[in-house]
Scaffold this active site. Structure first.
Site, PDB file in Angstrom:
ATOM      1  N   THR A 181      -8.420   3.155 -19.305  1.00  0.00           N
ATOM      2  CA  THR A 181      -8.247   2.389 -18.067  1.00  0.00           C
ATOM      3  C   THR A 181      -9.396   2.700 -17.114  1.00  0.00           C
ATOM      4  OG1 THR A 181      -6.989   4.112 -16.900  1.00  0.00           O
ATOM      5  CG2 THR A 181      -5.742   2.604 -18.305  1.00  0.00           C
ATOM      6  N   ASN A 239       3.752   3.094 -10.686  1.00  0.00           N
ATOM      7  CA  ASN A 239       2.572   3.191 -11.527  1.00  0.00           C
ATOM      8  C   ASN A 239       1.297   3.517 -10.751  1.00  0.00           C
ATOM      9  OD1 ASN A 239       0.761   2.443 -13.956  1.00  0.00           O
ATOM     10  ND2 ASN A 239       0.155   0.943 -12.407  1.00  0.00           N
ATOM     11  N   LYS A 285       0.418  15.395 -10.690  1.00  0.00           N
ATOM     12  CA  LYS A 285       1.322  14.905 -11.723  1.00  0.00           C
ATOM     13  C   LYS A 285       2.396  15.937 -12.076  1.00  0.00           C
ATOM     14  CE  LYS A 285      -0.326  10.779 -12.317  1.00  0.00           C
ATOM     15  NZ  LYS A 285       0.481   9.584 -11.962  1.00  0.00           N
ATOM     16  N   TYR A 307      -5.603  16.028  -9.485  1.00  0.00           N
ATOM     17  CA  TYR A 307      -4.844  15.112 -10.330  1.00  0.00           C
ATOM     18  C   TYR A 307      -3.768  15.827 -11.132  1.00  0.00           C
ATOM     19  CZ  TYR A 307      -3.748  11.360 -13.577  1.00  0.00           C
ATOM     20  OH  TYR A 307      -3.076  10.404 -14.307  1.00  0.00           O
ATOM     21  N   ASP A 343       0.871  -1.168   0.000  1.00  0.00           N
ATOM     22  CA  ASP A 343       0.000   0.000   0.000  1.00  0.00           C
ATOM     23  C   ASP A 343       0.905   1.215   0.000  1.00  0.00           C
ATOM     24  OD1 ASP A 343      -1.644   2.153   0.549  1.00  0.00           O
ATOM     25  OD2 ASP A 343      -2.730   1.182   2.182  1.00  0.00           O
TER      26      ASP A 343
END
Length: 246
Positions: A204, A92, A173, A169, A65
């Site tokens: 995905t 990832n 990144k 998000y 985790d």
């Protein structure tokens, strides 16, 4: 560099049980790497490992985790004990929350949750696995970034990323890009190369399978950077067409 002589090439992919992570695992496995498939969920992880083994790939489950110090440290100790080294680390694991929320309204709780996985998880995992990476003759660290983390792309009206204004998000990144550069500089004396990749718009679970590329197509960039030679780059941001704007 402290090197353990071994013919066995090893790779760890966090979030390797599905999507791009599973595609990366498959690609590296077909190249002969012995895989650690990082996953939080035992059943999902075992199912992914079973699929890889059925392909003739040497794979085993690593429960991890990325948001939990104890879990990450235990995983790092296991890899070092059982494999003796780690040649490739692919960060990832990632999440997106509040995609429907305006940046002016998204809660700090959601922003913190995204950062805990996407940013702090990358830092936590990479730091924990440095001892195993240093045992490799030519270790590589690949971080799965996003075109949404590129300030150049999101501010370019011609880019497919210019209209997706996700506060948590996108900014997570962008932060990952800076983290990668910092790690690349710190690990350069060990010959360990660290790069971020932009896999493209991949279908995905993260985007409800709305992407234009398959996971295999998205994984190709990560696999290429994970297996670069000693003359390859470090501290860069790469996509299907080469170097991407920060």
């Amino acid at each position: 560099m402290n090197v353990t002589a071994t013919a066995c090439k090893t790779a760890l992919i966090t979030g390797g049980n599905k999507g791009i992570g599973f595609a990366i695992a498959t690609g590296l496995g077909k190249q002969g790497y012995s895989l650690w498939v990082g996953a939080r969920d035992v059943r999902r992880g075992q199912r992914a490992v079973g699929q890889l083994v059925a392909m003739g790939i040497n794979a085993r489950l690593l429960l991890i985790d990325v948001t939990d110090d104890e879990s990450v440290n235990a995983a790092a100790r296991r890899v070092l004990k059982e494999s003796g080294h780690l040649d490739i680390l692919v960060n990832n694991a990632g999440i997106i929350l509040g995609a429907d929320a305006s940046p002016l309204e998204q809660s700090l709780a959601e922003v913190k949750a995204v950062y805990e996985v996407n940013v702090f998880g990358v830092i936590r995992v990479t730091q924990a696995f440095v001892p195993a990476l240093r045992k490799s003759e030519s270790a590589r660290v690949v971080i799965i970034g996003s075109g949404l983390g590129s300030l150049g792309l999101v501010n370019n009206a011609a880019s497919i990323y210019s209209t997706a204004n996700f506060l948590a998000y996108n900014s997570s990144k962008t932060a990952v890009n800076a983290v990668a550069v910092s790690f690349a500089k710190a690990l350069a004396p060990d010959g360990i190369k660290v790069n971020v990749i932009e896999p493209g718009s991949v279908a995905t679970d993260l985007n409800e399978h709305q992407g234009a590329l398959t996971p295999d197509e998205g994984a190709s960039v990560a696999i290429r950077l994970a297996t670069i030679g000693d003359d390859g780059p470090t501290g860069g941001f790469f996509g299907h067409e080469g170097v991407q704007p920060w």
